[in-house]
Design a protein around this motif. Structure first.
Motif, PDB file in Angstrom:
ATOM      1  N   TYR A  51      59.225  56.852  41.786  1.00  0.00           N
ATOM      2  CA  TYR A  51      58.574  58.163  41.759  1.00  0.00           C
ATOM      3  C   TYR A  51      58.176  58.619  43.168  1.00  0.00           C
ATOM      4  O   TYR A  51      58.320  59.794  43.508  1.00  0.00           O
ATOM      5  N   ASN A  52      57.706  57.682  44.006  1.00  0.00           N
ATOM      6  CA  ASN A  52      57.124  58.049  45.309  1.00  0.00           C
ATOM      7  C   ASN A  52      58.122  58.083  46.457  1.00  0.00           C
ATOM      8  O   ASN A  52      57.850  58.735  47.469  1.00  0.00           O
ATOM      9  N   ASP A  53      59.253  57.383  46.347  1.00  0.00           N
ATOM     10  CA  ASP A  53      60.205  57.335  47.463  1.00  0.00           C
ATOM     11  C   ASP A  53      61.347  58.334  47.233  1.00  0.00           C
ATOM     12  O   ASP A  53      62.138  58.167  46.298  1.00  0.00           O
ATOM     13  N   PRO A  54      61.463  59.360  48.079  1.00  0.00           N
ATOM     14  CA  PRO A  54      62.521  60.381  47.899  1.00  0.00           C
ATOM     15  C   PRO A  54      63.936  59.799  47.922  1.00  0.00           C
ATOM     16  O   PRO A  54      64.844  60.357  47.305  1.00  0.00           O
ATOM     17  N   ARG A  55      64.124  58.672  48.643  1.00  0.00           N
ATOM     18  CA  ARG A  55      65.456  58.066  48.710  1.00  0.00           C
ATOM     19  C   ARG A  55      65.911  57.524  47.360  1.00  0.00           C
ATOM     20  O   ARG A  55      67.107  57.289  47.137  1.00  0.00           O
ATOM     21  N   LEU A  56      64.960  57.304  46.468  1.00  0.00           N
ATOM     22  CA  LEU A  56      65.285  56.766  45.139  1.00  0.00           C
ATOM     23  C   LEU A  56      65.351  57.861  44.075  1.00  0.00           C
ATOM     24  O   LEU A  56      65.401  57.570  42.881  1.00  0.00           O
ATOM     25  N   HIS A  57      65.346  59.124  44.509  1.00  0.00           N
ATOM     26  CA  HIS A  57      65.451  60.230  43.553  1.00  0.00           C
ATOM     27  C   HIS A  57      66.924  60.542  43.283  1.00  0.00           C
ATOM     28  O   HIS A  57      67.439  61.606  43.623  1.00  0.00           O
ATOM     29  N   THR A  58      67.611  59.578  42.680  1.00  0.00           N
ATOM     30  CA  THR A  58      69.025  59.708  42.322  1.00  0.00           C
ATOM     31  C   THR A  58      69.160  59.402  40.828  1.00  0.00           C
ATOM     32  O   THR A  58      68.248  58.818  40.226  1.00  0.00           O
ATOM     33  N   PRO A  59      70.285  59.780  40.206  1.00  0.00           N
ATOM     34  CA  PRO A  59      70.442  59.527  38.769  1.00  0.00           C
ATOM     35  C   PRO A  59      70.229  58.068  38.368  1.00  0.00           C
ATOM     36  O   PRO A  59      69.536  57.786  37.386  1.00  0.00           O
ATOM     37  N   MET A  60      70.810  57.128  39.143  1.00  0.00           N
ATOM     38  CA  MET A  60      70.701  55.717  38.776  1.00  0.00           C
ATOM     39  C   MET A  60      69.241  55.272  38.709  1.00  0.00           C
ATOM     40  O   MET A  60      68.827  54.581  37.766  1.00  0.00           O
ATOM     41  N   TYR A  61      68.441  55.669  39.694  1.00  0.00           N
ATOM     42  CA  TYR A  61      67.038  55.249  39.723  1.00  0.00           C
ATOM     43  C   TYR A  61      66.187  56.020  38.715  1.00  0.00           C
ATOM     44  O   TYR A  61      65.184  55.502  38.220  1.00  0.00           O
ATOM     45  N   PHE A  62      66.606  57.242  38.390  1.00  0.00           N
ATOM     46  CA  PHE A  62      65.929  57.981  37.319  1.00  0.00           C
ATOM     47  C   PHE A  62      66.099  57.240  35.997  1.00  0.00           C
ATOM     48  O   PHE A  62      65.144  57.053  35.239  1.00  0.00           O
ATOM     49  N   PHE A  63      67.327  56.795  35.723  1.00  0.00           N
ATOM     50  CA  PHE A  63      67.582  56.019  34.504  1.00  0.00           C
ATOM     51  C   PHE A  63      66.799  54.706  34.533  1.00  0.00           C
ATOM     52  O   PHE A  63      66.244  54.270  33.529  1.00  0.00           O
ATOM     53  N   LEU A  64      66.757  54.101  35.710  1.00  0.00           N
ATOM     54  CA  LEU A  64      66.047  52.830  35.851  1.00  0.00           C
ATOM     55  C   LEU A  64      64.551  52.997  35.616  1.00  0.00           C
ATOM     56  O   LEU A  64      63.898  52.138  35.008  1.00  0.00           O
ATOM     57  N   SER A  65      63.978  54.119  36.052  1.00  0.00           N
ATOM     58  CA  SER A  65      62.549  54.362  35.818  1.00  0.00           C
ATOM     59  C   SER A  65      62.270  54.520  34.324  1.00  0.00           C
ATOM     60  O   SER A  65      61.243  54.067  33.817  1.00  0.00           O
ATOM     61  N   GLN A  66      63.200  55.145  33.594  1.00  0.00           N
ATOM     62  CA  GLN A  66      63.050  55.297  32.147  1.00  0.00           C
ATOM     63  C   GLN A  66      63.197  53.954  31.429  1.00  0.00           C
ATOM     64  O   GLN A  66      62.483  53.672  30.458  1.00  0.00           O
ATOM     65  N   LEU A  67      64.113  53.124  31.931  1.00  0.00           N
ATOM     66  CA  LEU A  67      64.282  51.769  31.376  1.00  0.00           C
ATOM     67  C   LEU A  67      63.005  50.961  31.567  1.00  0.00           C
ATOM     68  O   LEU A  67      62.557  50.250  30.657  1.00  0.00           O
ATOM     69  N   SER A  68      62.390  51.085  32.748  1.00  0.00           N
ATOM     70  CA  SER A  68      61.132  50.382  33.032  1.00  0.00           C
ATOM     71  C   SER A  68      60.003  50.902  32.147  1.00  0.00           C
ATOM     72  O   SER A  68      59.159  50.125  31.687  1.00  0.00           O
ATOM     73  N   LEU A  69      59.986  52.210  31.896  1.00  0.00           N
ATOM     74  CA  LEU A  69      58.972  52.789  31.011  1.00  0.00           C
ATOM     75  C   LEU A  69      59.121  52.242  29.592  1.00  0.00           C
ATOM     76  O   LEU A  69      58.123  51.889  28.944  1.00  0.00           O
ATOM     77  N   MET A  70      60.365  52.136  29.119  1.00  0.00           N
ATOM     78  CA  MET A  70      60.618  51.566  27.791  1.00  0.00           C
ATOM     79  C   MET A  70      60.166  50.113  27.730  1.00  0.00           C
ATOM     80  O   MET A  70      59.530  49.683  26.759  1.00  0.00           O
ATOM     81  N   ASP A  71      60.491  49.342  28.765  1.00  0.00           N
ATOM     82  CA  ASP A  71      60.079  47.927  28.816  1.00  0.00           C
ATOM     83  C   ASP A  71      58.562  47.803  28.857  1.00  0.00           C
ATOM     84  O   ASP A  71      57.983  46.904  28.233  1.00  0.00           O
ATOM     85  N   LEU A  72      57.923  48.694  29.587  1.00  0.00           N
ATOM     86  CA  LEU A  72      56.463  48.682  29.730  1.00  0.00           C
ATOM     87  C   LEU A  72      55.787  48.903  28.375  1.00  0.00           C
ATOM     88  O   LEU A  72      54.864  48.170  27.992  1.00  0.00           O
ATOM     89  N   VAL A  73      56.252  49.910  27.634  1.00  0.00           N
ATOM     90  CA  VAL A  73      55.676  50.190  26.316  1.00  0.00           C
ATOM     91  C   VAL A  73      56.012  49.067  25.339  1.00  0.00           C
ATOM     92  O   VAL A  73      55.186  48.694  24.506  1.00  0.00           O
ATOM     93  N   LEU A  74      57.216  48.483  25.464  1.00  0.00           N
ATOM     94  CA  LEU A  74      57.637  47.403  24.564  1.00  0.00           C
ATOM     95  C   LEU A  74      56.733  46.177  24.686  1.00  0.00           C
ATOM     96  O   LEU A  74      56.294  45.624  23.673  1.00  0.00           O
ATOM     97  N   VAL A  75      56.426  45.761  25.921  1.00  0.00           N
ATOM     98  CA  VAL A  75      55.575  44.570  26.084  1.00  0.00           C
ATOM     99  C   VAL A  75      54.146  44.839  25.622  1.00  0.00           C
ATOM    100  O   VAL A  75      53.444  43.922  25.191  1.00  0.00           O
ATOM    101  N   CYS A  76      53.728  46.116  25.697  1.00  0.00           N
ATOM    102  CA  CYS A  76      52.363  46.459  25.269  1.00  0.00           C
ATOM    103  C   CYS A  76      52.261  46.687  23.758  1.00  0.00           C
ATOM    104  O   CYS A  76      51.151  46.819  23.230  1.00  0.00           O
TER     105      CYS A  76
END
Length: 315
Positions: A51-76
């Motif tokens: 979210y904070n690094d502009p260099r990571l504002h690409t499709p691959m990292y957008f998908f990866l952030s959503q994957l991490s969000l899913m994993d985060l909610v899953l463990v909780c």
């Protein structure tokens, strides 16, 4: 019938759990809690870096952030309740709480499975059509991919939760698992659920093999592209960009297929519990590690973030 349903089905369930209070199980519980903490911190860190690094504002990292969000909610969804029951000695979960666990679990597993499949398409476009990548993977397309993954999981989770929790439950309230796992809960129903279980099995096959077929098709095209590359260095670089995704796919689909696609006669509650721990805690911990430790851009963003923190603390 209505009175019996209200009195019997709306009572609390008892989660048998996976750990006893023996020294060995206390050690295993401690390990699971360490893994849970690492999964929690790792996914939060990865989301904040992207979210904070502009260099990571690409499709691959957008998908990866959503994957991490899913994993985060899953463990909780399951681990805090399991830990609270183990530490307090109470094993109960309310009828509503059980339904919520089922809904969230099915939603997140379905969404993550589809997103992993569609991430393979992203890798295919990046390697096979690099010049057209900004057009083929525009912001609109990325939002459609993520939106469809979440929508697919949410609809599936809601349908399965409503159907499972509408069955009448009577007699034993003991769910032989550490969370309200759907197949374990259906064993307690007062009516024949075999037809619904067959439908669930068919849905699981579809939910696993639809994204899995996208993954196989995408990587078959990627392999064809890589084999036609003249430079050995280019081939290595192309395969390296896929290695993290392939590792995550292997972990996710290996565990999912073991749990949901085995014939009924080969299922044992003890095996399912162990694999469920792997599936709900270990995989969400490994995903951010796989994508960060093997990725220069993420490690660069982490070093940049740590440098900012260091400068800030000095000031």
């Amino acid at each position: 019938m209505g009175t019996w349903f209200n009195q019997s089905s709306m009572e609390d369930f008892i989660l048998v759990g996976i750990f006893t209070h023996s020294p060995a199980d206390l050690l295993l519980f401690s390990v699971v809690m360490v893994v849970f903490t690492v999964a929690l911190c790792g996914n939060v860190l990865l989301i904040s870096l992207i979210y904070n690094d502009p260099r990571l504002h690409t499709p691959m990292y957008f998908f990866l952030s959503q994957l991490s969000l899913m994993d985060l909610v899953l463990v909780c969804t399951n681990v805090p309740k399991m830990a609270a029951n183990f530490l307090s000695g109470r094993k109960s979960i309310s009828f509503v709480g059980c339904g919520v666990q089922i809904g969230f679990f099915v939603t997140l597993v379905g969404s993550e499975g589809l997103l992993l499949g569609l991430m393979a398409y992203d890798r295919y476009v990046a390697i096979s059509h690099p010049l057209h990548y900004p057009i083929l993977m525009s912001q609109r397309v990325c939002l459609q991919i993520v939106g469809s993954s979440w929508a697919f999981g949410i609809i599936d989770g809601l349908i399965q939760m409503v159907v499972v929790m509408s069955f009448p439950y009577c007699g034993s309230r003991k769910v032989d698992h550490f969370f309200c796992e759907m197949l374990s809960l259906l064993k307690l129903a007062c009516v024949d659920t075999s037809t619904f279980e067959k439908v669930i099995f068919a849905c699981c096959v579809f939910m696993l093999f639809l994204p899995f077929s996208i993954i196989v098709a995408s990587y078959a095209r990627i392999l064809g592209t890589v084999l036609h590359m003249n430079s050995a260095q280019a081939r290595i670089k192309a395969l390296a960009t896929c290695s993290s995704h392939l590792t995550a796919v292997s972990l996710f689909y290996g565990a999912a297929m073991f749990i949901y696609l085995r014939p009924k006669r080969y299922r044992a509650p003890s095996h399912d519990k162990v694999v469920s721990v792997f599936y709900t805690v270990l995989t969400p911990m490994l995903n951010p590690l796989i994508y960060s430790l093997r990725n220069r851009e993420v490690m660069g963003a982490l070093r940049k973030g740590l440098a900012h923190c260091r400068i800030g603390s000095q000031h």
